[in-house]
Motif scaffolding. Sequence first.
Motif, mmCIF file in Angstrom:
data_model
loop_
_atom_site.group_PDB
_atom_site.id
_atom_site.type_symbol
_atom_site.label_atom_id
_atom_site.label_comp_id
_atom_site.label_asym_id
_atom_site.label_seq_id
_atom_site.Cartn_x
_atom_site.Cartn_y
_atom_site.Cartn_z
ATOM 1 N N ASN A 1 2.742 -1.551 8.999
ATOM 2 C CA ASN A 1 3.866 -0.508 9.469
ATOM 3 C C ASN A 1 4.144 0.219 8.218
ATOM 4 O O ASN A 1 4.820 -0.086 7.143
ATOM 5 C CB ASN A 1 4.899 -1.598 9.719
ATOM 6 N N VAL A 2 3.834 1.164 8.332
ATOM 7 C CA VAL A 2 3.722 2.211 7.169
ATOM 8 C C VAL A 2 5.054 3.293 7.126
ATOM 9 O O VAL A 2 5.250 3.937 8.287
ATOM 10 C CB VAL A 2 2.875 3.275 6.877
ATOM 11 N N LYS A 3 6.168 3.275 6.329
ATOM 12 C CA LYS A 3 7.430 3.868 6.316
ATOM 13 C C LYS A 3 7.052 5.271 5.651
ATOM 14 O O LYS A 3 6.574 5.454 4.949
ATOM 15 C CB LYS A 3 8.648 2.950 5.443
ATOM 16 N N TRP A 4 8.072 6.175 5.895
ATOM 17 C CA TRP A 4 7.784 7.492 5.320
ATOM 18 C C TRP A 4 8.905 8.211 4.779
ATOM 19 O O TRP A 4 10.047 8.079 5.192
ATOM 20 C CB TRP A 4 7.187 8.569 6.317
ATOM 21 N N ILE A 5 8.828 8.590 3.432
ATOM 22 C CA ILE A 5 9.853 9.238 2.793
ATOM 23 C C ILE A 5 9.249 10.832 2.442
ATOM 24 O O ILE A 5 8.097 10.989 2.083
ATOM 25 C CB ILE A 5 9.949 8.681 1.325
ATOM 26 N N GLU B 1 0.750 -1.166 -0.072
ATOM 27 C CA GLU B 1 -0.072 0.111 -0.087
ATOM 28 C C GLU B 1 0.842 1.166 0.314
ATOM 29 O O GLU B 1 1.947 1.297 0.529
ATOM 30 C CB GLU B 1 -0.758 -0.158 1.169
ATOM 31 N N TYR B 2 0.249 2.364 -0.601
ATOM 32 C CA TYR B 2 0.911 3.351 -0.655
ATOM 33 C C TYR B 2 0.159 4.479 -0.098
ATOM 34 O O TYR B 2 -1.058 4.693 -0.455
ATOM 35 C CB TYR B 2 1.612 3.809 -2.134
ATOM 36 N N PHE B 3 0.607 5.851 0.233
ATOM 37 C CA PHE B 3 -0.042 6.927 0.763
ATOM 38 C C PHE B 3 0.662 8.119 0.274
ATOM 39 O O PHE B 3 1.770 8.456 0.842
ATOM 40 C CB PHE B 3 -0.517 6.977 2.203
ATOM 41 N N ILE B 4 0.252 8.732 -0.714
ATOM 42 C CA ILE B 4 0.804 9.971 -1.405
ATOM 43 C C ILE B 4 0.225 11.314 -0.756
ATOM 44 O O ILE B 4 -0.928 11.447 -0.830
ATOM 45 C CB ILE B 4 0.846 10.016 -2.941
ATOM 46 N N TYR C 1 9.793 7.293 12.535
ATOM 47 C CA TYR C 1 8.315 7.478 12.518
ATOM 48 C C TYR C 1 7.865 6.547 13.641
ATOM 49 O O TYR C 1 8.442 5.648 14.114
ATOM 50 C CB TYR C 1 7.596 6.969 11.237
ATOM 51 N N GLU C 2 6.557 6.751 14.177
ATOM 52 C CA GLU C 2 5.732 6.159 15.197
ATOM 53 C C GLU C 2 4.290 6.293 14.589
ATOM 54 O O GLU C 2 3.751 7.275 14.768
ATOM 55 C CB GLU C 2 5.919 6.657 16.410
ATOM 56 N N GLY C 3 3.921 5.189 13.767
ATOM 57 C CA GLY C 3 2.556 5.305 13.140
ATOM 58 C C GLY C 3 2.682 6.385 12.050
ATOM 59 O O GLY C 3 3.447 6.362 11.103
ATOM 60 N N ARG C 4 1.847 7.458 12.145
ATOM 61 C CA ARG C 4 1.656 8.684 11.269
ATOM 62 C C ARG C 4 2.323 9.872 11.916
ATOM 63 O O ARG C 4 2.435 10.960 11.415
ATOM 64 C CB ARG C 4 0.203 8.741 11.049
ATOM 65 N N THR C 5 3.168 9.378 12.986
ATOM 66 C CA THR C 5 4.021 10.563 13.539
ATOM 67 C C THR C 5 5.457 10.669 13.000
ATOM 68 O O THR C 5 6.065 9.705 13.211
ATOM 69 C CB THR C 5 4.033 10.639 15.129
ATOM 70 N N ILE C 6 5.766 11.697 12.115
ATOM 71 C CA ILE C 6 7.020 11.745 11.434
ATOM 72 C C ILE C 6 7.900 12.317 12.703
ATOM 73 O O ILE C 6 7.889 13.377 12.997
ATOM 74 C CB ILE C 6 6.776 12.432 10.253
ATOM 75 N N LYS C 7 9.067 11.607 12.718
ATOM 76 C CA LYS C 7 10.151 11.910 13.473
ATOM 77 C C LYS C 7 11.352 12.774 12.821
ATOM 78 O O LYS C 7 11.367 12.951 11.723
ATOM 79 C CB LYS C 7 10.485 10.990 14.454
ATOM 80 N N THR D 1 4.114 0.498 2.628
ATOM 81 C CA THR D 1 4.278 -0.753 3.239
ATOM 82 C C THR D 1 5.057 -1.781 2.720
ATOM 83 O O THR D 1 5.070 -1.675 1.081
ATOM 84 C CB THR D 1 2.983 -1.467 3.650
ATOM 85 N N VAL D 2 5.710 -2.561 3.222
ATOM 86 C CA VAL D 2 6.489 -3.777 2.363
ATOM 87 C C VAL D 2 5.851 -5.294 2.848
ATOM 88 O O VAL D 2 5.871 -5.510 3.799
ATOM 89 C CB VAL D 2 7.923 -3.658 2.498
#
Length: 270
Positions: A200-204, A171-174, A226-232, A189-190
């Motif tokens: 587990n959504v990774k963020w770029i 899945e992707y989220f743009i 990240y933690e969920g949708r919280t970008i660090k 996700t992978v």
Amino acid sequence: MKAIITACILMTLLISCKETPKEMDTKVSDSGMITSMEKPSYPEALAKVFEAHGGLENWRNKRTLIYDIPKPDNRETHTTDLYERKDKIEGNGFTMGYDGEQVWLLDGEGAYKGDPIFYHNLMFYFYAMPFVLADDGVVYSETEDLEFEGKSYPGIGIGYNEGVGTSPKDEYFIHFDPETNQMAWLGYTVTYRSGEKSDNVKWIRYNDWMDVDDLVLPKSLTWHAYEGRTIKEARSPLPFENVRLETESKPADFYRKPANAVFVKKKEEE
């Protein structure tokens, strides 16, 4: 009788008026004949993102994408056929590719330590955003906005029909900048190894752009903790160099397995 015929004609006209014609496009076939085909339908927000990056039509006029990825102990040159999605990666001590049917690896000294089936087109899909989101088999959905440093980024969920690609359950989220419509974030996700959906959504982060043949493409990509949708915090950016687009395809031999290379099997097939 005339009244019945008149009523039938009026009913036909009313039905015809209620039908909205589908948007059509034209295509010139190999034989030179012009054919009509239905244009694919994208969410309006995604269409604006395509336009902000130079336009989908402009992208589809290109045939070959080439770029270098410099790494501390290696420099990789990635080449991809944008129509057939054949690809080739040339690195220090190894070459890998996809001939349209199978992945192959030329690595006589054991220089490459990863999984060619997973890696051969991985960076292409990250780099060619947002345009690869117009591929066949893509399913669009709504997703909540992404918040980062006090700014809200609207988004679109991306999934795939069964049987599309190596990992159709990915899945992707743009997420895009609401002021410029340029892409700002990609969540993904992978599922390649497990074959099961993941939460587990990774963020770029996409915030470093350059112009290449009137298209807006990444100069670098930055993965974030990240933690969920919280970008660090951000990690070191991954740069792309010597980026070029060509309107001609490479010869078929360019992507073909060399005689001393081997076809690669999936890890679970070994």
